[in-house]
Design an enzyme around this catalytic site. Structure first.
Site, PDB file in Angstrom:
ATOM      1  N   GLU A 278       0.847  -1.191   0.000  1.00  0.00           N
ATOM      2  CA  GLU A 278       0.000   0.000   0.000  1.00  0.00           C
ATOM      3  C   GLU A 278       0.877   1.232   0.000  1.00  0.00           C
ATOM      4  O   GLU A 278       1.846   1.313   0.755  1.00  0.00           O
ATOM      5  CB  GLU A 278      -0.889   0.081   1.258  1.00  0.00           C
ATOM      6  CG  GLU A 278      -1.992  -0.927   1.358  1.00  0.00           C
ATOM      7  CD  GLU A 278      -2.823  -0.741   2.628  1.00  0.00           C
ATOM      8  OE1 GLU A 278      -3.699  -1.580   2.875  1.00  0.00           O
ATOM      9  OE2 GLU A 278      -2.577   0.234   3.382  1.00  0.00           O
ATOM     10  N   GLU A 334     -13.526   5.343   0.346  1.00  0.00           N
ATOM     11  CA  GLU A 334     -14.397   4.391   1.051  1.00  0.00           C
ATOM     12  C   GLU A 334     -15.055   5.112   2.227  1.00  0.00           C
ATOM     13  O   GLU A 334     -14.424   5.352   3.252  1.00  0.00           O
ATOM     14  CB  GLU A 334     -13.582   3.183   1.509  1.00  0.00           C
ATOM     15  CG  GLU A 334     -12.990   2.399   0.346  1.00  0.00           C
ATOM     16  CD  GLU A 334     -12.061   1.295   0.793  1.00  0.00           C
ATOM     17  OE1 GLU A 334     -12.539   0.326   1.416  1.00  0.00           O
ATOM     18  OE2 GLU A 334     -10.842   1.419   0.551  1.00  0.00           O
ATOM     19  N   LYS A 337     -15.126   3.864   6.214  1.00  0.00           N
ATOM     20  CA  LYS A 337     -13.943   3.604   7.023  1.00  0.00           C
ATOM     21  C   LYS A 337     -13.949   4.556   8.214  1.00  0.00           C
ATOM     22  O   LYS A 337     -14.146   5.763   8.060  1.00  0.00           O
ATOM     23  CB  LYS A 337     -12.667   3.806   6.192  1.00  0.00           C
ATOM     24  CG  LYS A 337     -12.529   2.809   5.053  1.00  0.00           C
ATOM     25  CD  LYS A 337     -11.145   2.833   4.462  1.00  0.00           C
ATOM     26  CE  LYS A 337     -10.151   2.227   5.419  1.00  0.00           C
ATOM     27  NZ  LYS A 337      -8.818   2.061   4.815  1.00  0.00           N
ATOM     28  N   GLU A 343      -8.849   8.886   6.213  1.00  0.00           N
ATOM     29  CA  GLU A 343      -9.114   7.451   6.071  1.00  0.00           C
ATOM     30  C   GLU A 343     -10.100   7.165   4.942  1.00  0.00           C
ATOM     31  O   GLU A 343     -10.050   6.098   4.329  1.00  0.00           O
ATOM     32  CB  GLU A 343      -9.670   6.890   7.385  1.00  0.00           C
ATOM     33  CG  GLU A 343      -8.633   6.705   8.465  1.00  0.00           C
ATOM     34  CD  GLU A 343      -7.672   5.587   8.141  1.00  0.00           C
ATOM     35  OE1 GLU A 343      -8.129   4.458   7.908  1.00  0.00           O
ATOM     36  OE2 GLU A 343      -6.460   5.847   8.107  1.00  0.00           O
TER      37      GLU A 343
END
Length: 476
Positions: A278, A334, A337, A343
């Protein structure tokens, strides 16, 4: 991506005798896997496209590899019709059972690999996700079973004649005790001997990769006034020379990667290949999250891809010419999250498939050919008051539950909302929830509370109160 373990720039310098040219193992395999950038496909959102649509989008952006955070059978079946390389993951909560029982490993492989292999081009099985970033008693049981679980998965694959799937585990930068200068790279004392030695022995013996979740955004953002943004974005003309090795660095990512190489070398394993499981840069975030914007995200990811797709490979100062398989985080923002705003803002695509910013996974497109981007306004820290209020259009039933939560921890949090109190009127769920959110956040922010409340809250610099009702605020 699991909850982030921050990479801390500790200045605990240790002397190092590591040489400056370390060759990776199995270079041909690494070259093949690093030839195209991968993408992380997370699904923690309630507005995301279906797996079918998402895979088509991955094909459209011309990623070469997709990394899943599970082994979803629908997604794996759909991927069988593509040429994408695929990475799947064993969840953290299954590591203990698999590590303790070969039959459990056999069952996992039989369920999650055999029905799809080889039509689906599975190349990596990652056991757990940032396992060593958690340290409760239960987490430490997972630690103890991590390498045994990896061994048993390999045993199961080989027993079935599968030799082209590598097994690894992604770790965060907090596995290191010291990381700056890079030559001081050293694993934490609590994991160095009991965890890292057997892990490195396993990776070396199976010719696998040390998978690393590495985010230059975090060390840069700990002190954005004194840390140079251009150095974190691969845009700097300045350099840093490691005083122990004389190696010259032109960007923060190389420093972080080499600190891991030196840490592995100190444990006797200098040649294990790195893979970046990542990396990325947030395109938005909370008001206090300096530098989280579209321009920086686009700049970081474009330059990252250009670096990692260079032919011949560039490597790092400690490993010149070594290719590094790299997965960008992430496909989508997203929205479910938890945690701070960043985040939820690492994506390159909106849920409708349109790009948040232009990006070229081949690394060949000239930056001048990309569309212009909005000028960033948060590359310096915000100074002032911030409030936490309910998001527009939030469900009133959910707001009511969040309101009860916010008011339930301390009698002082919502005292002003009592009948006759200065903030009682207007008597609406949204008004009361907004006051409760601001009050709770101001009261408990130093204890790591976030202005999130399951997605029902947002930060604002506009004072939501009135002459009678003064909303508590956080001063940045």
């Amino acid at each position: 991506m699991t909850p982030f373990a921050l990479f801390l720039f500790t200045l605990l310098a240790l002397s190092s005798s590591c040489c400056s040219a370390i060759g990776p193992q199995n270079n041909r395999t690494v070259l093949a896997l690093a030839s195209r950038i991968g993408i992380n496909y997370g699904k923690l959102g309630n507005n995301l496209p279906s797996p079918y649509q998402s895979i088509n989008l991955i094909k459209t952006i011309k990623a070469g590899h997709v990394k899943l955070y599970d082994a979803d059978p629908e997604t794996l079946k759909l991927l069988s019709t593509t040429n994408l390389y695929v990475t799947i993951m064993v969840p953290n909560n299954q590591i203990i059972s698999i590590g303790a029982d070969q039959a459990a490993a056999d069952n996992w492989v039989a369920t999650n690999v055999l029905p799809f292999h080889p039509q689906t081009r599975i190349r990596f099985v990652l056991v757990g996700n940032e396992v060593l970033s958690y340290s409760s008693d239960q987490d430490k049981q997972i630690w103890a079973n991590l390498v045994p679980a990896m061994r048993k998965v390999v045993n199961s694959l080989r027993a079935r004649g599968i030799h082209n799937i590598k097994v690894g585990t992604p770790l965060a930068m907090d596995a290191l005790r010291s990381s700056f200068p890079p030559s001081s790279g050293t694993f934490r004392e609590d994991i160095a001997v009991p965890m890292m030695l057997p892990l490195l022995k396993f990776l070396n013996g199976t010719n696998s990769f040390f998978f690393l979740d590495v985010y230059p955004y975090f060390p840069w953002s700990t002190d954005p006034v004194n840390n140079h943004l251009d150095f974190a974005l691969f845009e700097s003309n300045s350099t840093y020379t490691d005083p122990q090795t004389g190696l010259v660095y032109t960007n923060l990512l190389d420093q972080m990667l080499d600190s891991v190489i030196f840490a592995m070398t100190k444990l006797g394993y200098p040649n294990i290949s790195l893979a970046i499981s990542e990396t990325g840069w947030p395109n938005d975030g909370d008001i206090h999250e300096t530098g989280a914007n579209i321009v920086n995200a686009a700049t970081y990811n474009r330059n990252l891809i250009k670096k990692m797709t260079a032919n011949p490979p560039l490597g790092t100062p400690a490993r010149r010419g070594a290719p590094i398989p790299t997965f960008l985080f992430s496909l989508f923002n997203e929205n479910q999250k938890p945690g701070s705003g960043t985040e939820r803002h690492w994506g390159i695509l909106n849920p409708d498939g349109t790009p948040i910013y232009d990006i070229d996974f081949s690394g060949t497109r000239s930056f001048s050919g990309f569309d212009s981007l909005p000028k960033p306004s948060n590359n310096v820290p915000f100074k002032g008051n911030v409030w936490c209020v309910a998001v527009d259009g939030a469900d009133e039933a959910e707001l009511g539950q969040a309101l009860n939560f916010a008011c339930g921890r301390s009698n002082a949090t919502c005292a002003a909302l009592a009948p006759g109190g200065e903030c009682y009127a207007p008597v609406t769920v949204t008004w009361h929830a907004s006051y409760a959110f601001s009050s709770y956040w101001a009261q408990f922010r130093n204890q790591s509370s976030q202005c999130y409340f399951n997605g029902l809250a947002r930060e604002t610099t506009t004072n939501p109160g009135n002459e009678r009702c003064k909303f508590p605020s956080v001063t940045l």
